[in-house]
Design a protein around this motif. Structure first.
Motif, PDB file in Angstrom:
ATOM      1  N   VAL B  74       0.805  -1.223   0.000  1.00  0.00           N
ATOM      2  CA  VAL B  74       0.000   0.000   0.000  1.00  0.00           C
ATOM      3  C   VAL B  74       0.839   1.275   0.000  1.00  0.00           C
ATOM      4  O   VAL B  74       0.594   2.197  -0.763  1.00  0.00           O
ATOM      5  CB  VAL B  74      -0.984   0.011   1.191  1.00  0.00           C
ATOM      6  N   GLY B  75       1.847   1.347   0.851  1.00  0.00           N
ATOM      7  CA  GLY B  75       2.603   2.587   0.976  1.00  0.00           C
ATOM      8  C   GLY B  75       1.817   3.616   1.767  1.00  0.00           C
ATOM      9  O   GLY B  75       0.769   3.303   2.343  1.00  0.00           O
ATOM     10  N   GLY B  76       2.295   4.854   1.762  1.00  0.00           N
ATOM     11  CA  GLY B  76       1.626   5.902   2.529  1.00  0.00           C
ATOM     12  C   GLY B  76       1.597   5.561   4.003  1.00  0.00           C
ATOM     13  O   GLY B  76       2.304   4.675   4.469  1.00  0.00           O
ATOM     14  N   ALA B  77       0.754   6.283   4.751  1.00  0.00           N
ATOM     15  CA  ALA B  77       0.614   5.972   6.172  1.00  0.00           C
ATOM     16  C   ALA B  77      -0.334   4.799   6.358  1.00  0.00           C
ATOM     17  O   ALA B  77      -0.199   4.005   7.288  1.00  0.00           O
ATOM     18  CB  ALA B  77       0.097   7.189   6.929  1.00  0.00           C
ATOM     19  N   PRO B  80       1.352   0.876   6.466  1.00  0.00           N
ATOM     20  CA  PRO B  80       1.885   0.420   7.753  1.00  0.00           C
ATOM     21  C   PRO B  80       0.825   0.385   8.864  1.00  0.00           C
ATOM     22  O   PRO B  80       0.853  -0.514   9.707  1.00  0.00           O
ATOM     23  CB  PRO B  80       2.963   1.454   8.080  1.00  0.00           C
ATOM     24  N   GLY B 175      -1.483  13.258  10.829  1.00  0.00           N
ATOM     25  CA  GLY B 175      -1.705  12.921   9.425  1.00  0.00           C
ATOM     26  C   GLY B 175      -1.728  14.151   8.547  1.00  0.00           C
ATOM     27  O   GLY B 175      -1.540  15.281   9.007  1.00  0.00           O
TER      28      GLY B 175
END
Lengths: 330, 208
Positions: B74-77, B80, B175
């Motif tokens: 996925v990547g991004g925040a 994870p 965020g």
């Protein structure tokens, strides 16, 4: 939406194919999504890795080459890369002197690079990380995600890259990178939103009479909306924000950066106003960069980044560099 | 609830995220960077494919595989954070072939702790925690009240939905929306909205 793409879901891979074909000085792992110097790793040299979402070209792949990065990891558009990419990059550029990760301060980038550093460490690669957080539009506090990393990323990559090329150890390269970040500040202005290909429409609406002040590099709205004004007035607002945060003085490195959709002639008009502002404050623009370097897809607008130079930083900025998007002295 | 149930859950999530992809992206465009729908769609599609290829033997192994796939794809925040949530749930289940609502409740608590540790967000910061935390509380309460599995999942899903809606008047402190300052007020948080979809899918899996 009109864009020169084949398919919104394959734009990163399609662009990487172009980068590989255009630049024989680079080696592109299409499946692993890492852009390396063709001759990486360089034995005994600290390896520099950066990366982040795509859509900011030439950042980061355009800065891979002698005197700057050893590898770049492009994520999906505006999305940080995943740990697998970063680990592959770190292992591929480790010439025995360790690896410095240059990370823009966004939650996603920080998390993915942290995970990668831990896993690469498990595999015996020494990794240090420098966070870039130069954007004065974001109020910093202990309770928030902190400032964003924007234009200063280029300064950090260039100067740390030059120092790494001299054979300096990892701790020393990391220290210089942090120093550049601490001495740098940025502010961005948008005249239009941008269009993320997968979303298919502009990220926000803005009338011809309005601008967004304090934007980042992801097509997000800024801190405030303001009426459209003359370039002189817009630049004053941007520079006032920088000067209020870190008073401008002495020899200064200045970048006027286009967001991707701004004609160069307008960026030079902006630079003239920035230079005049600096003189008014008793600072001098001794080194400069004008062009599209840290972009936000097709957004119209600009950001200005300043770095208060020292003798050492000026020497490192002037050192030879040979990358697709930045080259001199070699 | 057995391995089949959790495979159905992931199926339901993938279908719901696909159907609501544009909505999630619109929420993200308002206060973020317009990629949340596309990212989760890519991630849960990859998770479904990984499950089809591996056929994990237990609910725990299944959720750990889902979590690892999300982190890798996925990547991004959200990669994870969601990845950690699923991995923590899976680890909490251990080797069990069948889990009770009480065990699911403990696993959701573990997921919440993992997300809070990694992202550093508290309730009220306008993040996915604002949907996950009330859902975990509602599930724990339902277990204490001795509700049947389906009713307990109902309660958790409803609490997540209410939690997501309650992010609308909040100012983001974590965020990407936090960069907007007061301008983040008046928009539903995309991470909380997707968390409500994910937990809503639990209820849909139960009624299959």
């Amino acid at each position: 939406m009109k864009k020169l793409i084949n398919d919104a879901d394959s734009i990163v891979t399609d662009a990487l194919r172009g980068i590989a074909a255009a630049h024989p000085s680079l080696r592109v792992d299409l499946a692993g999504r890492v852009v390396f110097r063709a001759d990486a790793p360089t034995p005994g040299k600290v390896g520099l890795v950066s990366g982040g979402g795509s859509g900011h070209e030439p950042l980061h792949a355009g800065f891979v080459g002698y005197g700057m990065l050893d590898a770049a990891c492009p994520g999906e558009v505006f999305t940080s890369p995943v740990p697998d990419q970063i680990i592959e990059a770190a292992k591929g550029v480790d010439g025995g002197a360790g690896v410095l990760q240059i990370v823009k301060n966004y939650t996603g980038d920080v998390l993915n690079f942290e995970m990668a550093a831990e896993l690469a460490g498990d595999e015996g690669v020494e990794v240090a990380t420098v966070l870039v957080d130069d954007d004065v539009a974001v109020r910093d506090s202990l309770f928030t995600a902190g400032r964003r990393g924007t234009g200063a990323t280029l300064f950090v990559e260039k100067i740390a890259g030059a120092l790494a090329e001299t054979g300096a150890p990892l701790a020393e390269v990391a220290r210089a990178a942090r120093e550049v970040n601490e001495r740098s500040r940025s502010f961005g202005v948008a005249l239009t939103p941008c269009t993320v290909p997968a979303a298919g429409k502009p990220t926000f609406e803005l009338s011809d009479a309005e601008i967004e002040l304090g934007v980042g590099i992801h097509g997000e709205p800024g801190r405030t909306r303001a009426p459209m004004r003359e370039a002189r007035e817009i630049v004053r607002t941007a520079m006032d924000a920088i000067h209020a945060d870190l008073p401008l003085s002495g020899e200064t490195l200045v970048m006027v950066n286009g967001m991707g959709g701004t004609p160069l002639i307008e960026l030079y008009i902006v630079f003239a106003e920035v230079e005049a502002y600096l003189r008014e404050k008793g600072a001098t623009a001794v080194r400069s960069l004008v062009g599209n370097y840290v972009t936000s897809l097709d957004m119209q607008g600009f950001s200005v980044t300043t770095c208060s130079l020292t003798g050492e930083l000026t020497r490192l900025w002037d050192a030879p560099v040979e990358t697709p998007a930045l080259r001199w002295g070699r | 609830m057995n391995t089949e149930f959790f495979a159905a859950w992931i199926d339901e999530i993938a279908a719901t995220v696909r159907a609501r992809r544009d909505h999630l992206t619109e929420l993200d465009a308002a206060i973020g960077d317009a990629d949340h729908g596309a990212n989760l769609d890519r991630g849960f599609t990859a998770a479904r494919e990984a499950l089809a290829g591996a056929s994990p033997p237990t609910p725990g192994a299944l959720l750990v595989l889902v979590g690892s796939t999300l982190i890798r794809k996925v990547g991004g925040a959200s990669g994870p954070l969601y990845g950690t949530a699923f991995r923590e749930m899976g680890k909490a289940f251990g080797e069990a072939a069948e889990v009770s609502p009480a065990e699911l409740s403990a696993a959701l608590d573990a997921a919440l702790s993992g997300v809070r540790r990694l992202g550093g967000a508290a309730e009220g910061d306008k993040t996915m925690v604002d949907a996950l935390a009330p859902a975990a509380r509602a599930l724990a309460q339902a277990v204490r009240d001795g509700l049947k599995a389906e009713e307990a999942l109902d309660a958790a899903a409803a609490a997540a939905g209410q939690g997501a809606e309650a992010t609308i008047p909040l100012q983001a402190r974590k965020g990407r929306a936090s960069y907007l300052g007061p301008r983040s007020i008046g928009h539903e948080d995309p991470g909380a909205a997707s968390t409500a979809l994910v937990l809503g899918a639990l209820k849909a899996a139960a009624s299959r």
